[in-house]
Design a protein around this motif. Structure first.
Motif, mmCIF file in Angstrom:
data_model
loop_
_atom_site.group_PDB
_atom_site.id
_atom_site.type_symbol
_atom_site.label_atom_id
_atom_site.label_comp_id
_atom_site.label_asym_id
_atom_site.label_seq_id
_atom_site.Cartn_x
_atom_site.Cartn_y
_atom_site.Cartn_z
ATOM 1 N N VAL A 1 40.907 24.189 57.284
ATOM 2 C CA VAL A 1 41.935 24.356 56.192
ATOM 3 C C VAL A 1 41.914 22.637 55.362
ATOM 4 C CG1 VAL A 1 44.146 24.590 55.253
ATOM 5 C CG2 VAL A 1 43.639 25.799 57.205
ATOM 6 N N SER A 2 41.746 22.788 54.053
ATOM 7 C CA SER A 2 41.584 21.665 53.277
ATOM 8 C C SER A 2 42.701 21.019 53.445
ATOM 9 C CB SER A 2 41.469 22.155 51.855
ATOM 10 O OG SER A 2 42.722 22.147 51.091
ATOM 11 N N THR A 3 42.479 19.489 53.573
ATOM 12 C CA THR A 3 43.372 18.461 53.591
ATOM 13 C C THR A 3 44.477 18.670 52.536
ATOM 14 O OG1 THR A 3 41.769 17.030 54.470
ATOM 15 C CG2 THR A 3 43.822 15.981 53.996
ATOM 16 N N LYS A 4 44.224 19.044 51.292
ATOM 17 C CA LYS A 4 45.051 19.171 50.064
ATOM 18 C C LYS A 4 46.018 20.213 50.390
ATOM 19 C CE LYS A 4 44.749 18.858 45.197
ATOM 20 N NZ LYS A 4 43.875 18.924 43.995
ATOM 21 N N ILE B 1 45.718 32.742 57.061
ATOM 22 C CA ILE B 1 45.152 32.240 55.789
ATOM 23 C C ILE B 1 43.970 33.102 55.344
ATOM 24 C CG2 ILE B 1 43.559 30.808 56.974
ATOM 25 C CD1 ILE B 1 43.580 28.668 54.929
ATOM 26 N N GLU B 2 43.957 33.434 53.888
ATOM 27 C CA GLU B 2 42.955 34.131 53.192
ATOM 28 C C GLU B 2 42.447 33.248 52.340
ATOM 29 O OE1 GLU B 2 43.505 38.551 52.233
ATOM 30 O OE2 GLU B 2 45.529 38.099 52.993
ATOM 31 N N ARG B 3 41.082 33.701 52.124
ATOM 32 C CA ARG B 3 40.250 32.935 50.795
ATOM 33 C C ARG B 3 39.432 33.879 50.241
ATOM 34 N NH1 ARG B 3 36.094 28.513 52.689
ATOM 35 N NH2 ARG B 3 34.603 29.836 53.733
ATOM 36 N N ASP B 4 39.537 33.654 48.812
ATOM 37 C CA ASP B 4 38.384 34.531 48.229
ATOM 38 C C ASP B 4 37.969 33.464 47.248
ATOM 39 O OD1 ASP B 4 40.189 34.303 45.871
ATOM 40 O OD2 ASP B 4 40.943 36.253 46.149
ATOM 41 N N ARG B 5 37.117 33.955 46.064
ATOM 42 C CA ARG B 5 36.473 32.908 45.000
ATOM 43 C C ARG B 5 37.226 31.967 44.358
ATOM 44 N NH1 ARG B 5 32.139 37.059 42.264
ATOM 45 N NH2 ARG B 5 31.327 37.760 44.159
ATOM 46 N N ASN B 6 38.569 32.632 44.116
ATOM 47 C CA ASN B 6 39.444 32.033 43.167
ATOM 48 C C ASN B 6 40.938 31.552 43.874
ATOM 49 O OD1 ASN B 6 37.973 32.440 40.950
ATOM 50 N ND2 ASN B 6 38.695 34.729 41.057
ATOM 51 N N GLU B 7 41.122 32.190 45.080
ATOM 52 C CA GLU B 7 42.540 31.523 45.559
ATOM 53 C C GLU B 7 42.577 31.349 47.215
ATOM 54 O OE1 GLU B 7 46.167 33.676 43.682
ATOM 55 O OE2 GLU B 7 45.609 34.929 45.454
ATOM 56 N N ILE B 8 43.424 30.834 47.621
ATOM 57 C CA ILE B 8 43.750 30.733 49.112
ATOM 58 C C ILE B 8 45.185 31.041 49.242
ATOM 59 C CG2 ILE B 8 43.984 28.974 50.980
ATOM 60 C CD1 ILE B 8 42.001 27.272 49.261
ATOM 61 N N GLU B 9 45.371 32.026 50.249
ATOM 62 C CA GLU B 9 46.841 32.386 50.378
ATOM 63 C C GLU B 9 46.961 32.186 51.646
ATOM 64 O OE1 GLU B 9 48.894 36.709 50.964
ATOM 65 O OE2 GLU B 9 48.052 36.354 48.953
ATOM 66 N N LYS C 1 50.589 30.361 47.562
ATOM 67 C CA LYS C 1 49.007 30.438 46.980
ATOM 68 C C LYS C 1 48.748 29.422 46.443
ATOM 69 C CE LYS C 1 49.768 35.351 46.190
ATOM 70 N NZ LYS C 1 49.002 36.300 45.782
ATOM 71 N N PHE C 2 47.255 29.193 46.466
ATOM 72 C CA PHE C 2 46.704 27.751 46.077
ATOM 73 C C PHE C 2 45.511 28.448 45.401
ATOM 74 C CE2 PHE C 2 49.091 26.894 49.816
ATOM 75 C CZ PHE C 2 49.645 25.576 49.726
ATOM 76 N N ASP C 3 45.064 27.546 44.194
ATOM 77 C CA ASP C 3 43.727 27.711 43.671
ATOM 78 C C ASP C 3 42.656 27.387 44.679
ATOM 79 O OD1 ASP C 3 43.273 25.079 43.392
ATOM 80 O OD2 ASP C 3 43.857 25.172 41.085
ATOM 81 N N LYS C 4 41.388 27.838 44.237
ATOM 82 C CA LYS C 4 40.149 27.537 44.995
ATOM 83 C C LYS C 4 40.098 25.968 45.467
ATOM 84 C CE LYS C 4 37.028 27.320 41.476
ATOM 85 N NZ LYS C 4 35.506 27.905 40.886
ATOM 86 N N ASN C 5 40.703 24.942 44.548
ATOM 87 C CA ASN C 5 40.525 23.819 44.904
ATOM 88 C C ASN C 5 41.678 23.096 45.742
ATOM 89 O OD1 ASN C 5 38.315 23.331 43.481
ATOM 90 N ND2 ASN C 5 39.488 23.535 41.328
ATOM 91 N N GLY C 6 42.625 23.918 46.066
ATOM 92 C CA GLY C 6 43.870 23.498 46.892
ATOM 93 C C GLY C 6 45.018 23.138 46.079
ATOM 94 N N ASN C 7 44.901 23.429 44.861
ATOM 95 C CA ASN C 7 46.259 23.202 44.066
ATOM 96 C C ASN C 7 47.278 24.235 44.222
ATOM 97 O OD1 ASN C 7 45.043 20.606 43.043
ATOM 98 N ND2 ASN C 7 43.536 21.806 41.672
ATOM 99 N N PHE C 8 48.365 23.827 44.412
ATOM 100 C CA PHE C 8 49.450 24.834 44.653
ATOM 101 C C PHE C 8 49.848 25.569 43.329
ATOM 102 C CE2 PHE C 8 53.885 25.901 44.350
ATOM 103 C CZ PHE C 8 54.198 26.819 45.593
ATOM 104 N N LYS C 9 50.012 26.988 43.494
ATOM 105 C CA LYS C 9 50.233 27.627 42.495
ATOM 106 C C LYS C 9 51.561 28.373 42.244
ATOM 107 C CE LYS C 9 47.145 30.507 41.256
ATOM 108 N NZ LYS C 9 45.893 31.720 41.633
#
Length: 142
Positions: free
Chosen positions: A92-95, A112-120, A130-138
């Motif tokens: 899992v990304s450090t961020k 943890i689930e990921r697709d092209r645009n999102e990490i859950e 939910k996070f964006d693909k760069n690990g920024n919290f949404k």
């Protein structure tokens, strides 16, 4: 036109009947094997299934402790589900990990689930982050 409709109907029938097929661990793409070996250990593998719908492939690895790991056709991880139990987080990304540790210090990640645009991420307290693909919290879902 009839020929075209026949091809469509046959394609639909093939997709409809595609199911998970058991395969051997060494048939999992090397990337997937390396992921399992590094984060879980190959000795933990209970079964491996191939879902081949003739347009795409996915692999599901079921571990002895009840964890399920899903992979894309190329072997990159798609989902790790501990079935309410904590999962390893070395991939899992450090961020994302820093956000979870800071915002929810007494929780563990169970899925943890990921697709092209999102990490859950699902936590043991039931919250879904939910996070964006760069690990920024949404946002938080519950």
């Amino acid at each position: 036109m009839k020929k075209f409709l026949s091809v469509i109907m046959v394609s639909f029938a093939l997709v409809s009947f595609a199911q998970d097929q058991p395969i051997k661990y060494n048939q999992l793409p090397k990337t997937g094997q390396q992921f399992i070996n590094k984060h879980f250990g190959a000795k933990q593998v209970g079964s491996v299934m191939l879902d081949d719908d003739y347009f795409s492939k996915e692999y599901k690895v079921y571990l002895a402790n009840g964890t399920k790991v899903e992979f894309e056709g190329n072997g990159s991880w798609k989902e790790v589900d501990g079935n309410r139990n904590p999962i390893p987080t070395g991939f899992v990304s450090t961020k994302v990990l820093n956000y979870v540790k800071k915002s929810f210090p007494n929780t563990t990640i169970t899925k943890i689930e990921r697709d092209r645009n999102e990490i859950e991420i699902k936590l043991n307290n039931g919250l879904e982050l939910k996070f964006d693909k760069n690990g920024n919290f949404k946002k938080i879902d519950n």
